[in-house]
Scaffold this active site. Structure first.
Site, mmCIF file in Angstrom:
data_model
loop_
_atom_site.group_PDB
_atom_site.id
_atom_site.type_symbol
_atom_site.label_atom_id
_atom_site.label_comp_id
_atom_site.label_asym_id
_atom_site.label_seq_id
_atom_site.Cartn_x
_atom_site.Cartn_y
_atom_site.Cartn_z
ATOM 1 N N HIS A 108 0.821 -1.206 0.000
ATOM 2 C CA HIS A 108 0.000 0.000 0.000
ATOM 3 C C HIS A 108 0.860 1.264 0.000
ATOM 4 C CE1 HIS A 108 1.104 0.746 4.177
ATOM 5 N NE2 HIS A 108 0.938 -0.544 4.380
ATOM 6 N N GLU B 273 -1.891 -7.061 7.903
ATOM 7 C CA GLU B 273 -0.559 -6.956 8.478
ATOM 8 C C GLU B 273 -0.501 -7.646 9.848
ATOM 9 O OE1 GLU B 273 2.513 -7.070 8.536
ATOM 10 O OE2 GLU B 273 3.063 -5.144 7.659
#
Length: 455
Positions: free
Chosen positions: A259, A335
């Protein structure tokens, strides 16, 4: 008696969409000098990669035939075809059956260009097939402009270092090289090695995942003695060797996009799945738009899957808007949960939780302070997501928008590398990596930490 003329044909084809706008390229080379003798390329409209590859082969063989007046004679010409398409090489070598109806007439046409005894086939890695690949891309670029490829404007041969290919050619007999089988052998060799010892110098090492930070190179601890096998669900061993090699078809290709930046990125703070879930910063939004433009120009993405965290969803949304695709969410791509370390810098964690940090750096089984996830736990989660997505998207190119730790784990598992390799990879914000997964369980790393679209 005059010995047969020796030539090398390198061919490639591509499709921006598969099927999509497609083209091929082929080059004929003198194996003794490395000299380019002929080039061919053409935009062929909407087609699949495999159709374009076969058409590139046919064009290359015809170009070689045109260089030898009596090429149809059995002893006039010998051609070594070099391609990075394992499907075409194995089918034309007679080791794999040709099942697809679109491939059968193309293979038959290729087989008629020259006597079968005059042609042998060799698989080569893509990086050794750059000339033909560039020709194919020039043809597709021309097609996008509504034109056909112009040989006078071609730059495909520039900086191709090929002083001589004769010494590099393997013996004609036997199967061509196979990068995926080689990867399986490498994994077997790695698995047979003793596990790494305890970490050294953990007190001064940088964190192995950058999450919202830039990856730090230099001193890095090794992971502890916990066996890697315990961290990954057991799967069937991939095939090594050639005796009963199946027709694998196109791999599932995962384009791994980290990202864009958030406000925490330049401050190098832990930002996992247990924190504030920050949005993209202005810089991160610019990065998302840049990668969206780049992927739209390539035209290869067929599906988009994202981590559920906001920074990934926003990055994926920018790409999806360009490509006209939907974004699917997979919880397995989130994550690491960094527990009490969320929002802290590495130095702050060192000051407040030094002993826990040392343990985490030393062993993949150790979790961050306050109930976060260990690397072993994240590896199991990511491997399970990988297996689901590979099964769901076989033969397709899928963009996975995720984070540093999941991407590093996917790369590590693809290479069969030990856990400490997580400390030795650089992954920048909005960078692109790629891994291809084959039906026999093998994987091939295609790209790592590409940020060219941000320049």
């Amino acid at each position: 008696m005059t010995p047969p003329r020796q030539l090398v044909v390198e061919a490639d084809g591509g499709s921006r969409g598969n099927p999509g706008p497609a083209g091929y390229g082929a080059v004929v080379v003198d194996p003794a000098t490395g000299e380019t003798l002929a080039e061919a390329a053409e935009y062929i409209g909407i087609a699949t990669n495999n159709v374009a590859e076969y058409k590139g082969l046919i064009a290359g063989l015809k170009a070689a035939r045109a260089l030898v007046p009596d090429a149809s004679a059995d002893d006039a010409l010998r051609v070594r075809v070099r391609m990075d398409s394992k499907l075409v090489v194995e089918q034309m070598s007679g080791r794999w059956k040709i099942k697809h109806p679109d491939m059968k007439p193309l293979a038959a046409e290729a087989g008629r260009v020259l006597p079968p005894s005059a042609v042998t086939y060799e698989w080569i890695p893509r990086e050794r097939n750059k000339h033909a690949d560039r020709l194919a891309n020039e043809a597709m670029d021309a097609g996008r402009r509504g034109e056909q490829w112009d040989p006078s404007a071609s730059t495909a041969a520039l900086d191709i270092a090929r002083p001589s290919v004769a010494d590099a050619l393997p013996p004609v007999s036997g199967p061509p090289g196979d990068a995926t089988a080689g990867a399986a052998r490498a994994r077997a060799a790695l698995a047979s090695r003793p596990s790494a010892g305890a970490a050294a110098g953990a007190a001064t090492a940088a964190p192995p995942t950058d999450t919202e930070t830039a990856s730090v190179t230099g001193a890095a601890p090794t992971a502890g003695t916990a066996p890697e096998r315990a961290a990954v669900p057991a799967t069937a061993a991939p095939q090594v060797g050639w005796g009963t090699a199946p027709d694998l078809g196109a791999p599932a290709t995962f384009v791994l996009l980290r990202h864009g930046e958030t406000a925490l990125t330049p401050e190098k703070r832990f930002s996992g799945s247990g924190g504030t879930d920050p949005e993209l910063s202005a810089a991160g939004r610019r990065q998302a738009e840049a990668i969206a433009r780049s992927l739209a120009a390539r035209g290869t993405i067929q599906e988009i899957v994202s981590s559920p965290l906001r920074r990934c969803r926003e990055t994926a949304g920018a790409v999806a808007a360009r490509l006209g695709l939907e974004v699917r969410i997979d919880e397995g791509l989130r994550e690491t949960d960094f527990g009490a370390w969320e929002g802290l810098t590495f130095a702050e964690v060192r000051e407040r939780h030094g002993s826990d940090l040392d343990a985490w750096l030393a062993s993949e089984e150790a979790a961050p302070t306050g109930g976060g996830e260990s690397f072993a736990e994240v590896t199991r989660r990511v491997a399970a997501a990988r297996d689901r997505l590979v099964a769901r998207h076989a033969g397709r190119t899928v963009l996975l928008v995720t984070h540093v730790t999941p991407i590093k784990i996917l790369v590590r598992l693809a290479l069969g590398a030990p856990p400490e390799s997580l400390f030795r990879m650089e992954l920048s914000a909005a960078s692109v990596s790629a891994v291809a997964y084959y039906a026999d369980g093998n994987a091939s790393l295609r790209l790592l930490n590409d940020t060219s679209h941000l320049r």
